[in-house]
Each structure stands twice: as structure tokens, then as C-alpha cells.
Write a protein that holds these residues in place. Structure first.
Motif, PDB file in Angstrom:
ATOM      1  N   TYR A 131       0.832  -1.211   0.000  1.00 49.03           N
ATOM      2  CA  TYR A 131       0.000   0.000   0.000  1.00 49.03           C
ATOM      3  C   TYR A 131       0.865   1.259   0.000  1.00 49.03           C
ATOM      4  O   TYR A 131       0.416   2.336  -0.378  1.00 49.03           O
ATOM      5  N   ARG A 132       2.131   1.146   0.414  1.00 50.53           N
ATOM      6  CA  ARG A 132       3.075   2.268   0.327  1.00 50.53           C
ATOM      7  C   ARG A 132       4.324   1.775  -0.395  1.00 50.53           C
ATOM      8  O   ARG A 132       4.964   0.824   0.049  1.00 50.53           O
ATOM      9  N   ARG A 133       4.624   2.420  -1.500  1.00 55.11           N
ATOM     10  CA  ARG A 133       5.702   1.945  -2.372  1.00 55.11           C
ATOM     11  C   ARG A 133       6.970   2.782  -2.200  1.00 55.11           C
ATOM     12  O   ARG A 133       6.911   3.917  -1.705  1.00 55.11           O
ATOM     13  N   PRO A 134       8.116   2.238  -2.647  1.00 57.76           N
ATOM     14  CA  PRO A 134       9.351   3.039  -2.637  1.00 57.76           C
ATOM     15  C   PRO A 134       9.209   4.243  -3.565  1.00 57.76           C
ATOM     16  O   PRO A 134       8.370   4.258  -4.467  1.00 57.76           O
ATOM     17  N   LYS A 135      10.068   5.250  -3.351  1.00 59.08           N
ATOM     18  CA  LYS A 135      10.125   6.365  -4.299  1.00 59.08           C
ATOM     19  C   LYS A 135      10.685   5.888  -5.635  1.00 59.08           C
ATOM     20  O   LYS A 135      10.237   6.302  -6.694  1.00 59.08           O
ATOM     21  N   ARG A 136      11.663   4.999  -5.538  1.00 56.75           N
ATOM     22  CA  ARG A 136      12.330   4.507  -6.741  1.00 56.75           C
ATOM     23  C   ARG A 136      12.891   3.120  -6.461  1.00 56.75           C
ATOM     24  O   ARG A 136      13.308   2.820  -5.341  1.00 56.75           O
ATOM     25  N   ILE A 137      12.870   2.287  -7.475  1.00 58.18           N
ATOM     26  CA  ILE A 137      13.501   0.969  -7.410  1.00 58.18           C
ATOM     27  C   ILE A 137      14.590   0.930  -8.470  1.00 58.18           C
ATOM     28  O   ILE A 137      14.346   1.275  -9.633  1.00 58.18           O
ATOM     29  N   VAL A 138      15.783   0.523  -8.081  1.00 55.44           N
ATOM     30  CA  VAL A 138      16.883   0.322  -9.026  1.00 55.44           C
ATOM     31  C   VAL A 138      17.313  -1.132  -8.872  1.00 55.44           C
ATOM     32  O   VAL A 138      17.743  -1.535  -7.792  1.00 55.44           O
ATOM     33  N   ILE A 139      17.187  -1.895  -9.932  1.00 57.32           N
ATOM     34  CA  ILE A 139      17.417  -3.332  -9.829  1.00 57.32           C
ATOM     35  C   ILE A 139      18.170  -3.845 -11.049  1.00 57.32           C
ATOM     36  O   ILE A 139      17.924  -3.392 -12.177  1.00 57.32           O
ATOM     37  N   THR A 140      19.130  -4.742 -10.835  1.00 63.71           N
ATOM     38  CA  THR A 140      19.793  -5.405 -11.953  1.00 63.71           C
ATOM     39  C   THR A 140      19.020  -6.676 -12.270  1.00 63.71           C
ATOM     40  O   THR A 140      18.582  -7.390 -11.367  1.00 63.71           O
ATOM     41  N   MET A 141      18.856  -6.940 -13.551  1.00 59.49           N
ATOM     42  CA  MET A 141      18.063  -8.081 -13.964  1.00 59.49           C
ATOM     43  C   MET A 141      18.449  -8.510 -15.374  1.00 59.49           C
ATOM     44  O   MET A 141      19.211  -7.819 -16.057  1.00 59.49           O
ATOM     45  N   GLN A 142      17.912  -9.627 -15.802  1.00 64.25           N
ATOM     46  CA  GLN A 142      18.146 -10.112 -17.151  1.00 64.25           C
ATOM     47  C   GLN A 142      17.684  -9.056 -18.156  1.00 64.25           C
ATOM     48  O   GLN A 142      16.581  -8.514 -18.058  1.00 64.25           O
ATOM     49  N   TYR A 143      18.528  -8.766 -19.143  1.00 58.77           N
ATOM     50  CA  TYR A 143      18.240  -7.687 -20.088  1.00 58.77           C
ATOM     51  C   TYR A 143      16.928  -7.923 -20.833  1.00 58.77           C
ATOM     52  O   TYR A 143      16.133  -6.990 -21.009  1.00 58.77           O
ATOM     53  N   GLU A 144      16.687  -9.137 -21.251  1.00 56.82           N
ATOM     54  CA  GLU A 144      15.473  -9.426 -22.017  1.00 56.82           C
ATOM     55  C   GLU A 144      14.215  -9.205 -21.181  1.00 56.82           C
ATOM     56  O   GLU A 144      13.190  -8.763 -21.704  1.00 56.82           O
ATOM     57  N   VAL A 145      14.280  -9.502 -19.898  1.00 59.48           N
ATOM     58  CA  VAL A 145      13.123  -9.273 -19.016  1.00 59.48           C
ATOM     59  C   VAL A 145      12.908  -7.771 -18.824  1.00 59.48           C
ATOM     60  O   VAL A 145      11.773  -7.289 -18.827  1.00 59.48           O
TER      61      VAL A 145
END
Length: 275
Positions: A131-145
Motif C-alpha cells: 500500500y506504500r511503495r518506494p520512491k524509486r527501485i533500481v534493480i539489476t536483472m536479465q536484459y530481455e526481461v
């Protein structure tokens, strides 16, 4: 000391079962920290600190860093390395079982994550559906995803709709395998999601919205009349009527709908099916 040297010193080997790839490239770490756009009074939830390469840089920028690590074998490394760093706190548990809002209290927060590929979408969902989200998410992930997440209308998926409903995603950088140890077999991406204070479109409920979206994508190659009806367990004629009342051509396919059209369809279904 780089991650390989630290793990060797403590007699630890990366676990394949945890999909561990430790980031060691200073330029990539610098780029992730810059992408987080941290202010001196920010609280950061770091997911997957590993040996603490990224943690050390986050601690220089933020007021508090709360690092959540599932692999308890990392505890001696992290506790030794950050013994004199007063603004870093470690939690040794699965992020998917962690009450993030309990950790941050009433503070606004930013999430930075370098985690195994197999769990990235689950973590994003876990964070966005609060119900309360981050201001920003920075995440490393598979490029295609990451590419799927930022897809435009015409090439949408449940994943793209789910993320874009809650925030604006963008690919900041493409990462080669060499920035990690052990090296993965595929390219990665730094994905940033700027989270909205409220969803991008108005809906009667998030639950109803995703019920309709998942139904619409349940048979992606079929016309919406068929996939929506099958996914909701209603007759094709009823599904077609819902689409017409939402002013959507029943012969269209799910990947072509805008967020607003999904919201309009949700409202019609909510009203006419008595949800």
C-alpha cells in the motif's frame, strides 16, 4: 578486496541454487548509486548485499542503509566489514517474506537490488503491490526481461502492465557478464522504476484490475473476446458485451490495450458482473 577474494578468505563458494553472481565492477556500482538519486536523508533498502561492494557506496550517500540478505553465510563478511559503519543495518532473511514497511517505518525509501535473475520479477511485485511503495527501485536483472517491462502498447504483457500500472520503468544501462563474478551467460540491465504515489489509472480496486488483465492475457494469441471470457469463466457473448461497453473492439488482442483501456474494462466488469 573484490568479492572473489573476500569469499576465498572466509571459505565461501557461490551457491548455484541461489543464483549468486557478485557485482565487482566499480563503474557499474557507481552507475547504480547515481541512478538511485539518493539524498543525504534517504533510507535505502538494499536487497542482496552479498559481500557489501554496493552497500559501502550506498552508505556514503544515504542516511540509513537496511540490507536484506538471504544467505546467512555472508553474515561474517558483512558484520566484519561494516563493524564501524553506523548507518548500515543487516537483516538476514528472504526479502519475499520481509515486511519492508515495518523496516522503514514512516520514512520514504528507495530500493536498490542486485539479486538472482529468477527472483527479480517476484521482488518487483512484492515491492509494488504494497500500500506504500518506494520512491524509486533500481534493480539489476536479465536484459530481455527488462525489455519486456518497458514494452510499449502493441507489445504489452502482464508483466509490463503490472509494472507500468505502479510506476515508470526505464533501462539505464546494459551490462556485460564481465561485471559479475561468477559470470552469468547472458547480458543484464540496470532497470529503474520511478514509482507513482497512486496507480497510473483509476480503478475500482487493484485486485479487480489484475483479475481482468490476467484474464485478457490468458490466451495471448486469441482475440480479447475469447481470452477474456475464458479467463473470467464467462460466456463469449458476455465477454464481448463487456468489451463493447468499454468501447474496445472485441477482436483486438491483449497486447494492444493501453492502461486506460484496461482500467475502463475493469470498471465495466466490476459494475456488470457484480464484483
Amino acid at each position: 578486496m573484490n568479492p572473489r577474494e573476500l569469499l576465498d578468505e572466509y571459505g565461501i563458494l557461490p551457491k548455484k541454487s541461489l543464483g549468486q553472481n557478485f557485482m565487482h565492477d566499480p563503474n557499474t556500482i557507481e552507475k547504480i548509486v547515481a541512478t538511485a538519486q539518493l539524498m543525504p536523508d534517504d533510507t535505502v533498502i538494499e536487497v542482496g548485499p552479498g559481500t557489501g561492494q554496493l552497500t559501502a557506496e550506498l552508505a556514503k550517500q544515504a542516511r540509513h542503509v537496511i540490507a536484506v540478505e538471504v544467505d546467512e553465510r555472508m553474515q561474517p563478511i558483512l558484520e566484519d566489514r561494516f563493524a564501524d559503519t553506523k548507518n548500515v543495518y543487516f537483516v538476514y532473511e528472504d526479502i519475499l517474506k520481509t515486511d519492508v514497511l515495518k523496516l522503514v517505518g514512516t520514512d520514504d525509501f528507495v530500493v536498490v537490488a542486485n539479486v538472482p535473475y529468477y527472483i527479480t520479477t517476484a521482488i518487483i511485485s512484492h515491492l509494488l503491490e504494497n500500500y506504500r511503495r518506494p520512491k524509486r527501485i533500481v534493480i539489476t536483472m536479465q536484459y530481455e526481461v527488462a525489455q519486456r517491462i518497458i514494452s510499449p502498447v502493441g507489445d504489452m504483457s502482464v508483466l509490463a502492465v503490472s509494472v507500468q500500472f505502479y510506476g515508470k520503468p526505464s533501462i539505464v544501462s546494459r551490462l556485460k557478464p564481465a561485471v559479475f563474478w561468477p559470470r552469468p551467460n547472458i547480458d543484464s540491465a540496470i532497470l529503474a522504476i520511478d514509482c507513482y504515489e497512486r496507480p497510473a489509472v483509476d480503478v475500482p480496486s487493484d485486485k479487480a484490475f489484475f483479475k481482468v488483465v490476467r484474464a485478457g492475457f490468458s490466451q495471448k494469441r486469441k482475440q480479447l473476446r475469447n481470452s477474456l471470457s475464458s479467463g473470467l469463466g464467462i460466456k463469449n457473448k458476455v465477454g464481448g458485451t463487456l468489451l463493447e461497453h468499454a468501447e474496445i473492439d472485441p477482436s483486438r488482442r491483449a497486447e494492444t490495450l493501453t492502461l486506460q483501456e484496461w482500467a475502463d474494462l475493469t470498471q465495466v466488469a466490476y459494475d456488470e458482473l457484480g464484483w
